[in-house]
Design an enzyme around this catalytic site. Structure first.
Site, short mmCIF file in Angstrom:
data_model
loop_
_atom_site.label_atom_id
_atom_site.label_comp_id
_atom_site.label_asym_id
_atom_site.label_seq_id
_atom_site.Cartn_x
_atom_site.Cartn_y
_atom_site.Cartn_z
NE ARG A 121 -2.66 -1.77 3.37
CZ ARG A 121 -3.18 -1.60 4.52
NH1 ARG A 121 -4.27 -1.24 4.61
NH2 ARG A 121 -2.55 -2.17 5.50
CE LYS A 216 -10.76 3.68 1.90
NZ LYS A 216 -10.16 2.47 1.92
NE ARG A 218 -7.17 4.44 4.84
CZ ARG A 218 -7.54 3.04 5.73
NH1 ARG A 218 -7.72 3.32 6.93
NH2 ARG A 218 -8.05 2.01 4.87
N GLY A 249 -11.73 -1.30 8.85
CA GLY A 249 -12.28 -0.16 8.60
C GLY A 249 -13.01 0.18 7.38
C1 R5P Z 1 -7.27 0.35 0.48
O1 R5P Z 1 -7.06 0.74 -0.41
C2 R5P Z 1 -7.36 -1.27 0.64
O2 R5P Z 1 -7.74 -1.84 -0.72
C3 R5P Z 1 -8.18 -1.71 1.66
O3 R5P Z 1 -9.44 -1.23 1.26
C4 R5P Z 1 -7.99 -1.25 3.05
O4 R5P Z 1 -6.55 -1.05 2.96
C5 R5P Z 1 -8.27 -2.07 3.89
O5 R5P Z 1 -7.63 -1.59 5.18
P1 R5P Z 1 -8.74 -1.60 6.56
O6 R5P Z 1 -9.40 -2.77 6.59
O7 R5P Z 1 -7.66 -1.29 7.52
O8 R5P Z 1 -9.61 -0.58 6.01
#
Ligand code: R5P
Length: 329
Positions: A121, A216, A218, A249
């Site tokens: 990521r 979404k 963050r 999340g």
């Molecule tokens: C983000 O771009 C990824 O595809 C996932 O949606 C994200 O990294 C998942 O992380 P978490 O479960 O902590 O939200």
């Protein structure tokens, strides 16, 4: 299949890092595993009619590792299976130590089989002064391995960080096959964020479903907020898909938003990589998740109250290893 005739790099005596010329000869197949996901390594090796190579992994009281390969790997084509999953730093170092030990034990060709690649990521800088972790990990892996096999990278662009051959396998078709029996007339594929749009479209075309998207935002490492749902999900049964679930999340806020928008319960969730760190298990178990489908790229110690359907990647990995081992260079 366990022996293949190949160009074998001639390593200059005494220096495992310096390659010399090539010679033609047979290479035996060896599968080795770190401690991060032995079950997956074992079942992959079994499909290849091989056992796991013998190696000893010990920890000193000061936390340092000691690794010893307990067989001669001269002229062997070695596949080292280890997800770079939590605890990420420990599993990564163990992988690198194993690679070093394999080289010193004479391995002719060394491939890292990474069912999950952590740090993917971190593929760019989001602010000045930030490290690009994904690039750093790729650089380090390239110093110790000849090839990489990996599954559903968070961002396929990460492939470009590697200067060695990389085979990028997708588990989408495999997971879609397992979603198929759950699909009803009112089903709709949902991408929990804009980064998952392409993935959702791939699932949607395999399952012949319409797609909705969630926008979404963050807020922090664990918190995300849904600003908008694009698509009509009222009265429909959502199938939420993502490449990974870490803290949960993203999926939890998507589930809440879908329920608020009138989606039908229960909701199906599928992802390749289930890290399930922090409060993920608890938070997901409090939502109307009918089925949570995850691959076994990451070994989970304790699945808690969550009913998880785990789909093994062993056949995909075994096929990739077989392809690479038998391909004539
Ligand atoms: C983000 O771009 C990824 O595809 C996932 O949606 C994200 O990294 C998942 O992380 P978490 O479960 O902590 O939200």
């Amino acid at each position: 299949m366990n022996r293949t005739y190949l160009r074998i790099p001639v390593i200059k005596a005494g220096n495992p890092e310096q390659e010399g010329d090539y010679r033609l000869g047979f290479m035996d197949l060896t599968i080795l595993s770190g401690r991060a996901n032995r079950a997956l390594a074992r079942s992959t090796a079994a499909l290849l009619d091989a056992g796991l190579g013998r190696c000893k992994i010990e920890e000193f009281p000061d936390n340092e590792l000691r690794i010893e390969i307990q067989e001669n790997l001269r002229d062997h084509d070695v596949y080292l299976i280890q997800p770079v999953s939590p605890p990420v730093a420990e599993n990564l170092l163990e992988l690198l130590m194993l690679a070093d030990a394999c080289r010193r034990a004479g391995a002719s060709r060394l491939t890292a089989v990474l069912p999950y690649l952590g740090y993917a990521r971190q593929d760019r800088r989001y602010g000045e002064g930030e490290a690009v972790g994904g690039r750093l990990i790729a650089d380090v892996l390239c110093t110790r391995f000849d090839r990489i096999i990996t599954v559903d990278l968070h961002n396929p662009a990460i492939e470009g960080f590697f200067s060695i051959p990389l085979e990028h396998i997708s588990a989408t078709r495999l997971l879609a096959q397992n979603l198929w029996p759950l699909i009803t007339e009112g089903s709709i594929l949902v991408a929990p964020d804009l980064g998952a749009v392409k993935l959702a479209q791939k699932y949607a075309s395999l399952l012949d479903l319409p797609v909705a998207y969630i926008h979404k935002v963050r807020v922090s490492g664990e918190k995300v907020r849904v600003s908008e749902i694009i698509g009509d999900i009222k009265g429909r049964s959502p199938v939420l898909v993502d490449d990974m679930i870490s803290t949960g999340g993203t999926i939890v806020s998507a589930l809440d938003a879908l329920m608020d928008a009138g989606a039908r319960k229960p909701i199906t969730v599928a992802a390749t990589h289930g890290l399930l760190v922090g409060g993920a298990r608890r938070n997901l178990s409090l939502r109307p998740v009918g089925k949570l489908i995850l691959s076994d790229s990451i070994h989970l110690q304790n699945e808690g109250h969550l009913a998880i359907e785990r789909i093994s990647l062993d056949q995909l990995l075994a096929r990739a290893v077989e392809r690479q081992h038998t391909e004539i260079e």
